[in-house]
Scaffold this motif. Structure first.
Motif, PDB file in Angstrom:
ATOM      1  N   VAL A 272      40.636  48.615  38.848  1.00  0.00           N
ATOM      2  CA  VAL A 272      39.895  49.633  38.982  1.00  0.00           C
ATOM      3  C   VAL A 272      39.124  49.662  40.458  1.00  0.00           C
ATOM      4  O   VAL A 272      39.178  50.529  41.003  1.00  0.00           O
ATOM      5  N   LEU A 273      38.546  48.709  40.852  1.00  0.00           N
ATOM      6  CA  LEU A 273      37.669  48.706  41.884  1.00  0.00           C
ATOM      7  C   LEU A 273      38.778  48.862  43.325  1.00  0.00           C
ATOM      8  O   LEU A 273      38.234  49.449  44.271  1.00  0.00           O
ATOM      9  N   ILE A 274      39.934  47.837  43.300  1.00  0.00           N
ATOM     10  CA  ILE A 274      40.765  48.060  44.543  1.00  0.00           C
ATOM     11  C   ILE A 274      41.245  49.414  44.329  1.00  0.00           C
ATOM     12  O   ILE A 274      41.386  50.206  45.408  1.00  0.00           O
ATOM     13  N   GLY A 275      41.343  50.067  43.441  1.00  0.00           N
ATOM     14  CA  GLY A 275      42.258  51.405  43.093  1.00  0.00           C
ATOM     15  C   GLY A 275      41.285  52.410  43.581  1.00  0.00           C
ATOM     16  O   GLY A 275      42.037  53.604  44.112  1.00  0.00           O
ATOM     17  N   THR A 276      40.052  52.176  43.536  1.00  0.00           N
ATOM     18  CA  THR A 276      39.096  53.387  44.078  1.00  0.00           C
ATOM     19  C   THR A 276      38.620  53.217  45.706  1.00  0.00           C
ATOM     20  O   THR A 276      37.922  53.968  46.129  1.00  0.00           O
ATOM     21  N   GLY A 277      38.895  51.982  45.909  1.00  0.00           N
ATOM     22  CA  GLY A 277      38.577  51.938  47.351  1.00  0.00           C
ATOM     23  C   GLY A 277      37.119  51.260  47.439  1.00  0.00           C
ATOM     24  O   GLY A 277      36.498  51.132  48.398  1.00  0.00           O
ATOM     25  N   TRP A 278      36.537  50.705  46.186  1.00  0.00           N
ATOM     26  CA  TRP A 278      35.084  50.233  46.263  1.00  0.00           C
ATOM     27  C   TRP A 278      35.161  48.831  47.438  1.00  0.00           C
ATOM     28  O   TRP A 278      36.048  48.155  47.201  1.00  0.00           O
ATOM     29  N   SER A 279      34.145  48.812  47.962  1.00  0.00           N
ATOM     30  CA  SER A 279      33.887  47.825  48.819  1.00  0.00           C
ATOM     31  C   SER A 279      34.694  47.907  49.978  1.00  0.00           C
ATOM     32  O   SER A 279      34.198  47.665  51.356  1.00  0.00           O
ATOM     33  N   PHE A 280      35.920  48.140  50.076  1.00  0.00           N
ATOM     34  CA  PHE A 280      36.825  48.503  51.107  1.00  0.00           C
ATOM     35  C   PHE A 280      36.487  49.590  51.875  1.00  0.00           C
ATOM     36  O   PHE A 280      36.220  49.766  53.208  1.00  0.00           O
ATOM     37  N   LEU A 281      36.303  50.844  51.005  1.00  0.00           N
ATOM     38  CA  LEU A 281      36.063  52.145  51.621  1.00  0.00           C
ATOM     39  C   LEU A 281      34.783  52.639  51.552  1.00  0.00           C
ATOM     40  O   LEU A 281      34.236  53.667  52.237  1.00  0.00           O
ATOM     41  N   LYS A 282      34.132  52.318  50.388  1.00  0.00           N
ATOM     42  CA  LYS A 282      32.870  52.905  49.908  1.00  0.00           C
ATOM     43  C   LYS A 282      32.052  52.060  49.368  1.00  0.00           C
ATOM     44  O   LYS A 282      32.726  51.023  48.471  1.00  0.00           O
ATOM     45  N   PRO A 283      30.767  51.815  49.329  1.00  0.00           N
ATOM     46  CA  PRO A 283      29.939  50.645  48.580  1.00  0.00           C
ATOM     47  C   PRO A 283      29.537  51.194  47.371  1.00  0.00           C
ATOM     48  O   PRO A 283      28.709  50.602  46.724  1.00  0.00           O
TER      49      PRO A 283
END
Length: 453
Positions: A272-283
């Motif tokens: 879920v975190l990778i798929g939503t871009g958490w940490s990569f794209l948004k905090p």
């Protein structure tokens, strides 16, 4: 009509047991303890096992009692072993009225008939009570996949008893191996997989150390997921090894269930975190993405409770099918839930990208996750469906190959995820040069459909 009903009763019982046996492969066996209470079924399955060249069954039954029938022809009651192929022959014999009870078939291996409970004639004339317990060891040199069953060919008779069964192979005359033939290689296989994941942990930790400048918080979370998977495999290897030697898990299954629970939650959370871009794209995560994560955790709790009930109760207990259905339903819901946040994020950014250049850059980043999205679907499908289907088409001796297939698919998924989302200054999943922002926005306006899933 009465005779037809009587003959149909064992056929239905045998058909039910055959259907269960056909859809449930055996990959684990150990000493089983089951309680039968006022059961009138014509066929009661207890356990199944894959024998190699030499093996046996130790059966101990106590607390035997009957109710509901005045005429006790105990020769119509008993335990027997039967292979899947023999089921069809027994059914045919009953259908053709060649026999009226499965115990009469020459295609089954009789373990114990209840007429042996009657005491021998007493010369003194003093009545002797019928025995309510027995123990028997039945050795065999016939390899095959056998199921232990109890036959009750007396209509309306209800049986109660406590049954303890231990099926084993004999690799040496004085040593019992309690794992089925199809599960015997599993301790070694899980040990190899543990070392593979241990090496993966070391390699990933080295990558994080060398590329500290490009690290995100999710990279540490990925390391934790791999560590939990390695510990889960270590406990599984020791669990299977202890069962092979003693017939019981003796506490190792508790550690296995704990790490299995933590691994399951962490893996679904990572997707879920990778798929939503958490940490990569948004905090941060949006509210509905947080709700998905909050739903996955209790669902994983339910799934692990169901898994414990499935493993510990035995596949032929009265609640086994119910718990199996619960586990499959929850697992499917979790697998579907982790896909929604990816779709939501791409859809939202796609709409915003029409007027916002920065959103267009983020959209290009997320559409690069489309490959990951497809891999997630393939991974879920293969580990939930493909490996299970494989186990239904191979010989009982090679059921371990379905486990290997599923574990290798999981290992490949972990390696793919780590490689695609590794910390790197110019990783296309993480960065797009500023000069590309205007081009990205213009490309989206010209071809709005290029980013459809």
């Amino acid at each position: 009509m009465a005779s037809m009903a009587a003959s149909a009763r064992p056929i239905l019982g045998l058909a039910l047991a055959l259907s269960i046996m056909a859809v449930v492969p055996s990959v684990r066996a150990e000493i089983r303890q089951m309680e039968v209470r006022s059961d009138s079924r014509s066929i009661i399955p207890f356990d199944d096992f894959g024998f190699t060249r030499r093996g046996g069954l130790e059966l101990n039954v106590s607390g035997i009692s009957f109710s509901g029938s005045a005429d006790l022809a105990l020769s119509q009651l008993g335990f027997f072993l039967c292979t899947p192929d023999a089921w069809l022959l027994v059914l045919r014999q009953i259908r053709d009225l060649d026999i009226t009870c499965a115990l009469q078939s020459d295609h089954v291996r009789i373990v114990y008939e209840f007429d042996r409970l009657d005491p021998p004639p007493n010369p003194s004339g003093v009545p002797v009570a019928r025995s309510t317990s027995f123990g028997v060891v039945n050795l065999t040199d016939q390899p095959g996949h056998f199921t232990l069953l109890f036959a009750n060919c007396l209509p309306n008779l209800r049986v109660s008893m406590s049954v303890r069964s231990a099926m084993f192979n004999l690799p040496e005359p004085s040593r019992r191996a309690f794992l089925s033939a199809g599960a015997a290689p599993l301790p070694f296989i899980y040990s190899l997989l543990f070392f593979a994941y241990a090496a993966l942990v070391i390699a990933w930790a080295a990558v994080l150390f060398r590329r500290r400048a490009a690290l995100f918080r999710i990279h540490y979370f990925m390391l934790a997921v791999v560590v939990l998977k390695a510990l889960n495999l270590l406990c599984e290897a020791e669990d299977k090894s202890y069962i092979e030697r003693t017939g019981s898990a003796h506490g190792w299954d508790v550690l296995f269930y704990i790490f299995s629970f933590l691994k399951g939650i962490s893996l679904f959370t990572l997707i879920v975190l990778i798929g939503t871009g958490w940490s990569f794209l948004k905090p941060y995560l949006q509210d509905r993405e947080k709700r998905v994560l909050m739903a996955i955790i209790p669902l994983q709790v339910v799934a692990n409770i169901a898994q414990v009930a499935i493993d510990e109760s035995g596949r032929y207990s009265s609640d086994w099918i119910t718990w199996k259905q619960v586990f499959l339903l929850v697992d499917v819901v979790c697998c579907c839930a982790v896909l929604f946040p990816i779709v939501w994020s791409i859809k939202n950014l796609r709409e915003a990208a029409r007027t916002n250049g920065k959103a267009a850059v983020n959209l290009m980043k997320l559409t690069l996750f489309r490959q990951y999205y497809i891999v997630v679907i393939c991974y879920i499908y293969f580990t939930r469906v493909g490996a299970y289907a494989l186990s239904n088409f191979i010989s009982y001796r090679y059921l371990w190959t379905s486990v290997v297939a599923g574990e290798l698919a999981t290992l490949a998924f972990y390696v793919f995820t780590g490689y695609k989302f590794r910390p790197a200054a110019h990783n296309p999943y993480l960065t797009i040069d500023d000069d590309e922002e205007d081009a990205a926005a213009e490309a989206l306006k010209l071809d709005d459909d290029a980013f459809e899933l």
